[in-house]
Design an enzyme around this catalytic site. Sequence first.
Site, mmCIF file in Angstrom:
data_model
loop_
_atom_site.group_PDB
_atom_site.id
_atom_site.type_symbol
_atom_site.label_atom_id
_atom_site.label_comp_id
_atom_site.label_asym_id
_atom_site.label_seq_id
_atom_site.Cartn_x
_atom_site.Cartn_y
_atom_site.Cartn_z
ATOM 1 N N PHE A 89 0.847 -1.195 0.000
ATOM 2 C CA PHE A 89 0.000 0.000 0.000
ATOM 3 C C PHE A 89 0.880 1.242 0.000
ATOM 4 C CE2 PHE A 89 -0.043 -1.380 4.545
ATOM 5 C CZ PHE A 89 0.503 -0.261 5.150
ATOM 6 N N CYS A 90 0.379 2.274 -0.668
ATOM 7 C CA CYS A 90 1.116 3.536 -0.817
ATOM 8 C C CYS A 90 2.516 3.288 -1.382
ATOM 9 C CB CYS A 90 1.182 4.282 0.522
ATOM 10 S SG CYS A 90 1.529 6.050 0.345
ATOM 11 N N ASP A 91 2.560 2.546 -2.465
ATOM 12 C CA ASP A 91 3.849 2.178 -3.057
ATOM 13 C C ASP A 91 4.522 3.398 -3.704
ATOM 14 O OD1 ASP A 91 5.924 0.525 -3.841
ATOM 15 O OD2 ASP A 91 4.959 -0.040 -5.726
ATOM 16 N N LYS A 114 8.310 -4.216 1.981
ATOM 17 C CA LYS A 114 8.330 -2.805 2.378
ATOM 18 C C LYS A 114 8.381 -2.650 3.895
ATOM 19 C CE LYS A 114 5.602 1.432 1.789
ATOM 20 N NZ LYS A 114 4.534 2.066 0.975
ATOM 21 N N LYS A 120 5.022 10.717 -5.602
ATOM 22 C CA LYS A 120 4.549 10.901 -4.231
ATOM 23 C C LYS A 120 5.062 12.193 -3.594
ATOM 24 C CE LYS A 120 4.228 7.293 -1.491
ATOM 25 N NZ LYS A 120 4.693 6.109 -0.764
#
Lengths: 217, 76
Positions: free
Chosen positions: A141-143, A154, B43
């Site tokens: 998630f949120c890579d 991760k 990001k």
Amino acid sequence: MLELCHALAPGQKVEECNGQAAIDADNLMIEQSTGQLIGGSRLRLWENERCLVTTKRFTRFPNYRETARRSAQRGWPVFVRSTGGTTVVHRPGVLNISLLTASENAVILPNQSYRELCDLLLEGLRKMGVEAELGSVPGSFCDGRYNICVEGRKLAGTASRIVRREGKSIHLCHASITVYGCCAEDASLVSKFERGIGHSTHIDHSSHISLKQVQLR
Amino acid sequence: MTDIIVPRGQWEEDQEAALATWIYDDGATVQAGNIVCEIMVEKTSFELTAPADGILDIEVAEDQVVTPGQIIGTIV
């Protein structure tokens, strides 16, 4: 947790925070740094209470409000941050590290905004005997390209924000490192929330690893 | 009418940028210097400010890929 904090910033205390205020403190740090800190930096170590932290973009999804309400009812309130990425988990056992740097009239590229904090994390982990590297972990998630990874899983996620204030470039890089606790449960929470709001997501529950898991190997 | 333009030179040419969030709705009244939207690259979020006072006319939707120099909205 203490060992990691000592490796990252000896003597610095971990702020015990809660809710949106913990996240907003990063934004406040940006606004307070205008006119100060040129050429310098400020580090913040903090731990939040149980919550999901998502991005502004997701708050516009049609099912966001109802999904967030249900999540809060299950003990996982949802808050919003200003850095990039997707939804993440904050809880005891997840250490947040925020590094703010200000410079005069300089263009800061995204890659540069990550460098200092990632170097600090990699060096801190090395002191603890953990060899980590930067990279994407598909299925996490949120890579992103600047995850801190161990053996292809991760360990920490990162995101950054670059702003201009009064002619100055300020960049805030943030990392969340899972020190202990169940990574698969974290992944499940994020997956459930993002599907609930209507975001198409595929999260592999085995793509994350905690520092404790790494050290037990 | 003043264009809101994706800035150049803020990220590498091979990096993809997306319009992450409009802070104001289409048709909102904004003032010069107000943060009107955020662009996301790797990001990393960047803020774009209103170049003038006026009414925001959004031309590019959230989540769309944007390129440096592109007009994403106007202030009328």
